[in-house]
Scaffold this active site. Structure first.
Site, PDB file in Angstrom:
ATOM      1  CG  ASP A   1      63.867  28.365  33.777  1.00 50.16           C
ATOM      2  OD1 ASP A   1      62.854  28.981  34.174  1.00 50.16           O
ATOM      3  OD2 ASP A   1      63.836  27.175  33.392  1.00 50.16           O
TER       4      ASP A   1
ATOM      5  CG  ASP B   1      57.529  25.381  29.806  1.00 46.80           C
ATOM      6  OD1 ASP B   1      57.590  24.419  30.591  1.00 46.80           O
ATOM      7  OD2 ASP B   1      58.069  26.484  30.049  1.00 46.80           O
TER       8      ASP B   1
ATOM      9  CD  GLU C   1      59.097  31.005  31.799  1.00 43.04           C
ATOM     10  OE1 GLU C   1      58.216  30.175  31.482  1.00 43.04           O
ATOM     11  OE2 GLU C   1      59.181  31.503  32.934  1.00 43.04           O
TER      12      GLU C   1
HETATM   13  P1  ADP Z   1      58.824  24.525  36.343  1.00 42.73           P
HETATM   14  O1  ADP Z   1      59.199  25.087  35.017  1.00 42.73           O
HETATM   15  O2  ADP Z   1      57.371  24.632  36.644  1.00 42.73           O
HETATM   16  O3  ADP Z   1      59.675  25.036  37.444  1.00 42.73           O
HETATM   17  P2  ADP Z   1      60.112  21.989  35.672  1.00 42.73           P
HETATM   18  O4  ADP Z   1      60.305  22.235  34.242  1.00 42.73           O
HETATM   19  O5  ADP Z   1      61.289  21.928  36.536  1.00 42.73           O
HETATM   20  O6  ADP Z   1      59.028  22.949  36.306  1.00 42.73           O
HETATM   21  O7  ADP Z   1      59.303  20.609  35.797  1.00 42.73           O
HETATM   22  C1  ADP Z   1      59.092  19.985  37.011  1.00 42.73           C
HETATM   23  C2  ADP Z   1      58.223  18.773  36.796  1.00 42.73           C
HETATM   24  O8  ADP Z   1      58.863  17.872  35.894  1.00 42.73           O
HETATM   25  C3  ADP Z   1      57.987  18.012  38.083  1.00 42.73           C
HETATM   26  O9  ADP Z   1      56.634  17.605  38.153  1.00 42.73           O
HETATM   27  C4  ADP Z   1      58.884  16.800  37.927  1.00 42.73           C
HETATM   28  O10 ADP Z   1      58.405  15.675  38.636  1.00 42.73           O
HETATM   29  C5  ADP Z   1      58.810  16.564  36.445  1.00 42.73           C
HETATM   30  N1  ADP Z   1      59.925  15.757  35.941  1.00 42.73           N
HETATM   31  C6  ADP Z   1      61.255  16.009  36.062  1.00 42.73           C
HETATM   32  N2  ADP Z   1      61.975  15.049  35.480  1.00 42.73           N
HETATM   33  C7  ADP Z   1      61.081  14.150  34.986  1.00 42.73           C
HETATM   34  C8  ADP Z   1      61.212  12.905  34.275  1.00 42.73           C
HETATM   35  N3  ADP Z   1      62.409  12.398  33.978  1.00 42.73           N
HETATM   36  N4  ADP Z   1      60.067  12.279  33.917  1.00 42.73           N
HETATM   37  C9  ADP Z   1      58.851  12.787  34.220  1.00 42.73           C
HETATM   38  N5  ADP Z   1      58.680  13.933  34.885  1.00 42.73           N
HETATM   39  C10 ADP Z   1      59.774  14.606  35.261  1.00 42.73           C
HETATM   40 MG    MG Z   2      59.884  26.171  33.491  1.00 40.99          MG
END
Ligand code: ADP
Ligand code: MG
Length: 510
Positions: A8, A195, A173
Site C-alpha cells: 500500500d 478511506d 485500493e
Molecule cells: P495515507 O493513506 O494518506 O497514507 P494513513 O491511512 O496512513 O494515510 O492515515 C494517516 C492519518 O491518520 C494521519 O493524519 C494520522 O495522524 C492519522 N491517524 C493515525 N492513527 C490515528 C489514530 N489512532 N487516531 C486518529 N488519527 C490517526
Molecule cells: Mg491509504
C-alpha cells in the site's frame, strides 16, 4: 517465482504485507525500525544520501526543503493542473515542471519525478523485507486509488520497477480493502469503502458478485485528511500559548513543528481516551528564560468541536458517490473503514451517518489495503496452495468503441465486460481512394460519439487506394488487468500497423 509483496503505497504512510506460505495467512511486515507502517517521506542530503520513513520525518523540521512527502498527490499530473498549483503553495519543498510539463520536485538543484521519489520508499520497503526474510523480494502488487488514470498508473508501475520490483499488478485500493475482510462469495453485495488518510479522502462503492468486483463510483477530496485536523489543533494550541504567554509563534517554524507533532499525538490519544494533557517544555527560548506550553486537560469534546466543520466536508463526496452509483444507503450492505483517521470516533460516526452502517469491526484501517494486496500477490505468484484462487476482476464501467460513418458510435467492448479482455472488429473504408483512416476512440453508452467521452485517436496511413468499402482495417482493443487499453489498427493486406495506449476509467473519476 520469488517473494511477491503486497504494498500500500500511501500518500502519508506505506505498508507492506505478504502471505506466509506455511499458514496461508497474510501478515504485515514491519520495517527496519519495527514499525508496521512507514511514513512516505524521503530526505535527501547534500552528499546524495537518501533517508526514508520516520528518520526522514524526524529531521524534516531542520531540512524542510530537502524533505519530500505526499508525492502521491503529484504523480502523473501536469504541472499546470490546478490541484498541483494549489498543493505547491502548501508544500515546503520545491515543485517544478519537468521537461515534458509534468509535476516534479527539485531538491539540491536536481529535478526528480514523483515516481523517482516513490521508488525510494518502495526500495526501502523491499530492503526491509529482504533483511528480515533473508530472501530476495522479486516483485509486488501495488495499490492505487480507483480513480488513478493511465498516466498515474504507469508512473506508479515505473516507481516499482525503479525500485527493482516486478509489478505484477496494480490493484485498486478499495478493492484491496474489500479483499482483506471475509465476505460471502455466494451473495452479491454492495460495499462502501470509506478511506480517510493524512491528506486525502476517497469514498468508493463496489459491487461484488462471485469473483468480479465492479467499482460503481468513486468520489473524494484530495485536500481533506488528518493534516487538516492537525492544522486546526495547531492553531488552537498557538492561541492558547499566545494567551498564556503573550508570545505569538506564527513566525517560529521550529515551535510550530513541535506544536504539529503534539497536535497529531493528541489527536491519536483522543481516539482512545476522553482527555489528555499537553506539555511542551522549552517551546521558545527568550532572553528572560525559556517558555513552556502546559495544557493540563485537552478533551475529546474540545477536539471534536474544533474539527466539526471540517468533518462536515466528508458528507458531499459520500452523497455524490451514492448518486453516481444510483444507490441509496438502503442498498449498501457493508461499510469498510480504511485510513488512520477512521480511528477517530467522530469520523466513524460521520461514516455511519452518511452511509447508514457502522464500519466492519474486523478491519485494521492502517493495514487492510496492504493485506488485500498481499492476498492478491499470493494469487498472482501462486505461492501458497492453501489460498482459494479467487482471481479478482474489475469490470469496464462504460462501453468502448470507435467513431464510424456519420458520427455513429461502434462498440467494440460493451460495458460491464470483465477485464482483462480483448476484441477485434473489421471495418472498411468509407471513401473512394481513401489512403488513411483516423481511429477515434470513445467511451460511453450514447449511439453517436457526441454523446460519449473522447479518449484519444490514432491514424493508420498507407492504405491501398481503392473503391469505398473494399479496403479493410482490423481494429483491436486489448485491456489488461491494470485497466490499460491498447488500441491497434492493422491493414490485413499490407500488415501495416498503428498503435496507441489509453486508459479508460473503470469507474467515474472524481
Ligand atoms: P495515507 O493513506 O494518506 O497514507 P494513513 O491511512 O496512513 O494515510 O492515515 C494517516 C492519518 O491518520 C494521519 O493524519 C494520522 O495522524 C492519522 N491517524 C493515525 N492513527 C490515528 C489514530 N489512532 N487516531 C486518529 N488519527 C490517526
Ligand atoms: Mg491509504
Amino acid at each position: 517465482m520469488g517473494i511477491v509483496l503486497g504494498i500500500d503505497l500511501g500518500t502519508s504512510n506505506s505498508c507492506m504485507a505478504m502471505v506466509d506460505a506455511a499458514t496461508g495467512q497474510a501478515r504485515v511486515l514491519p520495517n527496519r525500525e519495527g514499525e508496521r507502517t512507514t511514513p512516505s517521506v524521503v530526505a535527501f542530503d547534500a552528499s546524495g544520501r537518501v533517508t526514508v520513513g520516520s528518520a526522514a520525518r524526524r529531521q524534516a523540521v531542520l531540512h524542510p526543503r530537502n524533505t519530500v512527502y505526499g508525492v502521491k498527490r503529484l504523480i502523473g499530473r501536469r504541472f499546470s493542473d490546478p490541484a498541483v498549483q494549489r498543493l505547491m503553495k502548501l508544500l515546503p519543498y520545491e515543485v517544478v515542471a519537468d521537461p515534458s510539463g509534468n509535476a516534479a520536485v527539485r531538491v539540491h538543484g536536481q529535478v526528480m519525478t514523483p515516481a523517482e521519489v516513490s521508488s525510494h520508499v518502495l526500495r526501502y520497503l523491499k530492503e526491509c523485507a529482504e533483511a528480515q526474510l533473508g530472501q530476495s523480494v522479486e516483485g509486488a502488487v501495488i495499490t492505487v486509488p480507483a480513480y488513478f488514470d493511465e498516466v498515474q498508473r504507469q508512473e506508479t508501475k515505473l516507481a516499482g520497477q525503479r525500485a527493482g520490483l516486478t509489478v505484477h499488478r496494480l490493484l485498486n485500493e478499495p478493492t484491496a480493502a474489500m479483499l482483506s475482510c471475509r465476505f460471502d462469495e455466494s451473495r452479491p453485495e454492495n460495499i462502501a469503502v470509506f478511506d480517510l488518510g493524512g491528506g486525502t479522502f476517497d469514498i468508493s462503492l463496489l459491487h461484488v458478485e462471485e469473483e468480479v468486483v465492479q467499482v460503481l463510483a468513486t468520489c473524494g477530496d484530495n485536500f481533506l485528511g488528518g493534516d487538516n485536523v492537525d492544522e486546526l489543533v495547531v492553531e488552537a494550541l498557538r492561541r492558547i500559548f499566545l494567551k498564556q504567554t503573550g508570545v505569538d509563534l506564527t513566525n517560529n517554524p521550529e515551535a510550530l513543528w513541535r506544536l504539529r507533532e503534539a497536535a497529531e499525538s493528541t489527536k491519536r490519544t483522543l481516539s482512545e481516551r476522553d482527555q489528555t494533557s499537553i506539555e511542551l517544555a522549552y517551546l521558545v527560548a527568550l532572553q528572560e528564560g525559556p517558555l513552556h506550553l502546559s495544557i493540563p486537560s485537552f478533551s475529546r469534546t474540545l477536539l471534536e468541536n474544533l474539527v466539526a466543520k471540517e468533518l462536515e466536508r466528508l458528507r458531499a463526496p459520500c452523497e455524490q458517490a451514492l448518486e453516481d452509483a444510483g444507490l441509496t444507503v438502503a442498498d449498501i450492505h457493508r461499510v469498510i473503514l480504511v485510513g488512520g483517521m477512521t480511528r477517530m470516533p467522530a469520523v466513524r460516526a460521520r461514516a455511519e451517518a452518511y452511509l447508514g452502517h457502522p464500519g466492519e469491526r474486523s478491519v485494521n484501517p492502517d493495514e487492510a489495503v496492504a493485506i488485500g494486496a498481499a492476498l492478491e500477490a499470493d494469487i498472482v505468484a501462486g505461492i501458497s496452495p492453501e489460498t482459494p484462487k479467487v482471481l479478482l476482476l474489475d469490470v469496464l464501467s462504460r462501453s468502448l468503441g470507435i467513431r464510424t460513418e456519420g458520427g455513429r458510435f461502434s462498440v467494440l467492448i460493451p460495458r460491464n465486460t470483465t477485464i482483462p479482455t480483448r476484441e477485434t472488429k473489421v471495418f472498411t473504408t468509407t471513401f473512394d481512394q481513401q489512403t488513411h483512416v483516423d481511429i477515434e476512440v470513445y467511451q460511453g453508452e450514447a449511439p453517436t460519439v457526441d454523446g460519449n467521452r473522447y479518449l484519444g485517436e490514432l491514424q493508420l496511413a498507407g492504405l491501398t487506394a481503392a473503391a469505398a468499402g473494399t479496403v479493410r482495417v482490423a481494429v483491436d482493443f486489448t485491456i489488461d488487468a491494470d485497466g490499460i487499453l491498447q488500441v491497434t489498427a492493422r491493414d490485413p493486406t499490407t500488415g501495416r500497423k498503428a498503435e496507441a495506449t489509453l486508459r479508460p476509467p473503470t469507474a467515474t473519476s472524481p
